[in-house]
Design a protein around this motif. Structure first.
Motif, PDB file in Angstrom:
ATOM      1  N   LEU A 116      13.331 -34.091 -28.357  1.00  0.00           N
ATOM      2  CA  LEU A 116      14.410 -33.993 -29.345  1.00  0.00           C
ATOM      3  C   LEU A 116      13.913 -33.551 -30.718  1.00  0.00           C
ATOM      4  CD1 LEU A 116      16.458 -37.206 -28.463  1.00  0.00           C
ATOM      5  CD2 LEU A 116      16.869 -34.847 -27.721  1.00  0.00           C
ATOM      6  N   ASN A 117      12.604 -33.612 -30.943  1.00  0.00           N
ATOM      7  CA  ASN A 117      12.058 -33.306 -32.266  1.00  0.00           C
ATOM      8  C   ASN A 117      11.354 -31.951 -32.311  1.00  0.00           C
ATOM      9  OD1 ASN A 117      10.036 -34.382 -30.581  1.00  0.00           O
ATOM     10  ND2 ASN A 117       8.821 -35.141 -32.311  1.00  0.00           N
ATOM     11  N   THR A 118      11.695 -31.058 -31.381  1.00  0.00           N
ATOM     12  CA  THR A 118      11.103 -29.709 -31.381  1.00  0.00           C
ATOM     13  C   THR A 118      12.215 -28.665 -31.372  1.00  0.00           C
ATOM     14  OG1 THR A 118      10.939 -29.797 -28.963  1.00  0.00           O
ATOM     15  CG2 THR A 118       8.961 -30.376 -30.228  1.00  0.00           C
ATOM     16  N   PRO A 119      12.646 -28.225 -32.543  1.00  0.00           N
ATOM     17  CA  PRO A 119      13.648 -27.150 -32.591  1.00  0.00           C
ATOM     18  C   PRO A 119      13.069 -25.849 -32.045  1.00  0.00           C
ATOM     19  CG  PRO A 119      12.741 -27.568 -34.764  1.00  0.00           C
ATOM     20  CD  PRO A 119      12.213 -28.652 -33.884  1.00  0.00           C
ATOM     21  N   ALA A 120      13.915 -24.888 -31.822  1.00  0.00           N
ATOM     22  CA  ALA A 120      13.475 -23.591 -31.319  1.00  0.00           C
ATOM     23  C   ALA A 120      12.441 -22.979 -32.259  1.00  0.00           C
ATOM     24  CB  ALA A 120      14.671 -22.654 -31.184  1.00  0.00           C
ATOM     25  N   PRO A 121      11.442 -22.300 -31.716  1.00  0.00           N
ATOM     26  CA  PRO A 121      10.420 -21.689 -32.575  1.00  0.00           C
ATOM     27  C   PRO A 121      11.024 -20.598 -33.442  1.00  0.00           C
ATOM     28  CG  PRO A 121      10.202 -20.887 -30.327  1.00  0.00           C
ATOM     29  CD  PRO A 121      11.222 -21.984 -30.292  1.00  0.00           C
ATOM     30  N   VAL A 122      10.424 -20.398 -34.609  1.00  0.00           N
ATOM     31  CA  VAL A 122      10.893 -19.369 -35.521  1.00  0.00           C
ATOM     32  C   VAL A 122       9.826 -18.292 -35.683  1.00  0.00           C
ATOM     33  CG1 VAL A 122      12.418 -20.929 -36.783  1.00  0.00           C
ATOM     34  CG2 VAL A 122      10.053 -20.617 -37.564  1.00  0.00           C
ATOM     35  N   ALA A 123      10.267 -17.087 -35.967  1.00  0.00           N
ATOM     36  CA  ALA A 123       9.345 -15.983 -36.192  1.00  0.00           C
ATOM     37  C   ALA A 123       8.707 -16.118 -37.570  1.00  0.00           C
ATOM     38  CB  ALA A 123      10.071 -14.652 -36.078  1.00  0.00           C
ATOM     39  N   LEU A 124       7.400 -16.031 -37.607  1.00  0.00           N
ATOM     40  CA  LEU A 124       6.674 -16.058 -38.873  1.00  0.00           C
ATOM     41  C   LEU A 124       5.585 -14.997 -38.805  1.00  0.00           C
ATOM     42  CD1 LEU A 124       5.513 -19.195 -40.877  1.00  0.00           C
ATOM     43  CD2 LEU A 124       4.273 -17.030 -40.910  1.00  0.00           C
ATOM     44  N   LEU A 171       3.832 -37.858 -31.661  1.00  0.00           N
ATOM     45  CA  LEU A 171       4.212 -38.202 -33.032  1.00  0.00           C
ATOM     46  C   LEU A 171       5.726 -38.057 -33.168  1.00  0.00           C
ATOM     47  CD1 LEU A 171       1.395 -36.080 -34.747  1.00  0.00           C
ATOM     48  CD2 LEU A 171       1.279 -38.506 -34.147  1.00  0.00           C
ATOM     49  N   PRO A 172       6.491 -38.931 -32.536  1.00  0.00           N
ATOM     50  CA  PRO A 172       7.940 -38.717 -32.426  1.00  0.00           C
ATOM     51  C   PRO A 172       8.709 -38.825 -33.731  1.00  0.00           C
ATOM     52  CG  PRO A 172       7.329 -40.881 -31.560  1.00  0.00           C
ATOM     53  CD  PRO A 172       6.049 -40.143 -31.819  1.00  0.00           C
ATOM     54  N   TRP A 173       8.089 -39.367 -34.781  1.00  0.00           N
ATOM     55  CA  TRP A 173       8.784 -39.437 -36.070  1.00  0.00           C
ATOM     56  C   TRP A 173       8.780 -38.096 -36.806  1.00  0.00           C
ATOM     57  CZ3 TRP A 173       3.936 -41.457 -35.144  1.00  0.00           C
ATOM     58  CH2 TRP A 173       2.892 -40.950 -35.893  1.00  0.00           C
ATOM     59  N   LEU A 174       8.029 -37.127 -36.295  1.00  0.00           N
ATOM     60  CA  LEU A 174       7.925 -35.824 -36.931  1.00  0.00           C
ATOM     61  C   LEU A 174       8.875 -34.823 -36.285  1.00  0.00           C
ATOM     62  CD1 LEU A 174       4.048 -35.388 -37.226  1.00  0.00           C
ATOM     63  CD2 LEU A 174       5.644 -35.833 -39.093  1.00  0.00           C
ATOM     64  N   ARG A 175       9.508 -34.027 -37.114  1.00  0.00           N
ATOM     65  CA  ARG A 175      10.204 -32.833 -36.624  1.00  0.00           C
ATOM     66  C   ARG A 175       9.170 -31.715 -36.599  1.00  0.00           C
ATOM     67  NH1 ARG A 175      12.993 -28.250 -38.612  1.00  0.00           N
ATOM     68  NH2 ARG A 175      14.922 -27.761 -37.470  1.00  0.00           N
ATOM     69  N   TRP A 176       8.829 -31.239 -35.404  1.00  0.00           N
ATOM     70  CA  TRP A 176       7.729 -30.282 -35.257  1.00  0.00           C
ATOM     71  C   TRP A 176       8.303 -28.887 -35.072  1.00  0.00           C
ATOM     72  CZ3 TRP A 176       2.578 -31.758 -35.591  1.00  0.00           C
ATOM     73  CH2 TRP A 176       1.655 -30.722 -35.413  1.00  0.00           C
ATOM     74  N   GLN A 177       8.207 -28.080 -36.129  1.00  0.00           N
ATOM     75  CA  GLN A 177       8.731 -26.716 -36.123  1.00  0.00           C
ATOM     76  C   GLN A 177       7.613 -25.742 -35.774  1.00  0.00           C
ATOM     77  OE1 GLN A 177      12.084 -25.191 -36.829  1.00  0.00           O
ATOM     78  NE2 GLN A 177      10.766 -23.842 -35.632  1.00  0.00           N
TER      79      GLN A 177
END
Length: 201
Positions: A76-84, A49-55
Motif C-alpha cells: 500500500l505504500n508504493t505508488p506507481a513509479p515516476v519518470a525521472l 519500512l511500512p511507515w514510509l511512502r516509497w516513491q
C-alpha cells in the motif's frame, strides 16, 4: 512473473542497506528513490519500512519492469513509479528523504552534478539524502576489486566510473547538504548520508 527484471547484487546488498535505512529514515515519511532500476529495492525496503511512502523513479524505459515488482508485492505504500531523467524537468513529487543505490558511478559526471543541483532546488530543509555504492578516497581506489570494477565500467561507457568522494561532498555542500555519516558497507561499498541545512536557500 518470471519476466520481472532481476539484479543479483540487489539480493546481496539489501539487508546491509536496510540496517542503515532503519536508523536514518526512522523519522521520515516519504522517500524518493532515484534510479530504482529493477524495482527490487523498492519493494524490499517498502515492505520492511511500512511507515514510509516509497516513491520509486527511473528513466522511462525502466518503469514497466519496476511496476511488475510493485504489482507482485501489492504494497500500500508504493505508488506507481515516476519518470525521472536528470536531463528533463524534475517530477512533481513530495519527499523528506532521498535514496539512491549504485547510480553515481553509472551516470556521467555532468549528470551527477545535475542531480545535486536538482536536490539543492527540490529537497526540503532538513531532508535526508542516503547514497549507496563504491567511492574513491583521496583520488585512490579502496580495493583492487573496486579498481577492476571501475575499469569494466569505463570500458563500457567512458563517462561512467567510481567517483571521488571529496568531489561528491563538494557538490553536496553547494546544494546545502551537510554530511551526517559515511558508513563502511560490505564488498568495499559505502552508505553516505547528508542532510539539507534548514538555513540554506
Amino acid at each position: 512473473m518470471d519476466n520481472k527484471p532481476h539484479a543479483p547484487a540487489t539480493d546481496r546488498n539489501r539487508d546491509p542497506i536496510l540496517s542503515v535505512l532503519r536508523e536514518r529514515f526512522a523519522d521520515r515519511r516519504s522517500v524518493l528513490e532515484i534510479g530504482s532500476g529493477t524495482g527490487q529495492h523498492a519493494v524490499y525496503f517498502a515492505g520492511a519500512l511500512p511507515w514510509l511512502r516509497w516513491q520509486s523513479s527511473d528513466v522511462a524505459d525502466h518503469l514497466p519492469g519496476i511496476q511488475l515488482w510493485l504489482n507482485e508485492a501489492g504494497l500500500l505504500n508504493t505508488p506507481a513509479p515516476v519518470a525521472l531523467d536528470l536531463r528533463e524537468d524534475w517530477p512533481d513529487v513530495s519527499f523528506d528523504a532521498v535514496f539512491s543505490a549504485n547510480t553515481l558511478h553509472i551516470m556521467g559526471w555532468p549528470e551527477v552534478q545535475r542531480l545535486f543541483q536538482a536536490l539543492g532546488r527540490h529537497m526540503p530543509p532538513g531532508g535526508l539524502l542516503t547514497v549507496y555504492g563504491p567511492f574513491n578516497y583521496g583520488g585512490r581506489f579502496t580495493s583492487d576489486s573496486n579498481a577492476a570494477f571501475d575499469a569494466s565500467l569505463r570500458a563500457g561507457n567512458p563517462a561512467s566510473g567510481l567517483r571521488d568522494v571529496e568531489a561528491v561532498h563538494a557538490l553536496a555542500a553547494t546544494a546545502g547538504l551537510q554530511l551526517v555519516e559515511d558508513r563502511a558497507m560490505p564488498a568495499n561499498n559505502r552508505c553516505i548520508t547528508w542532510q539539507r541545512r534548514p538555513d540554506k536557500f
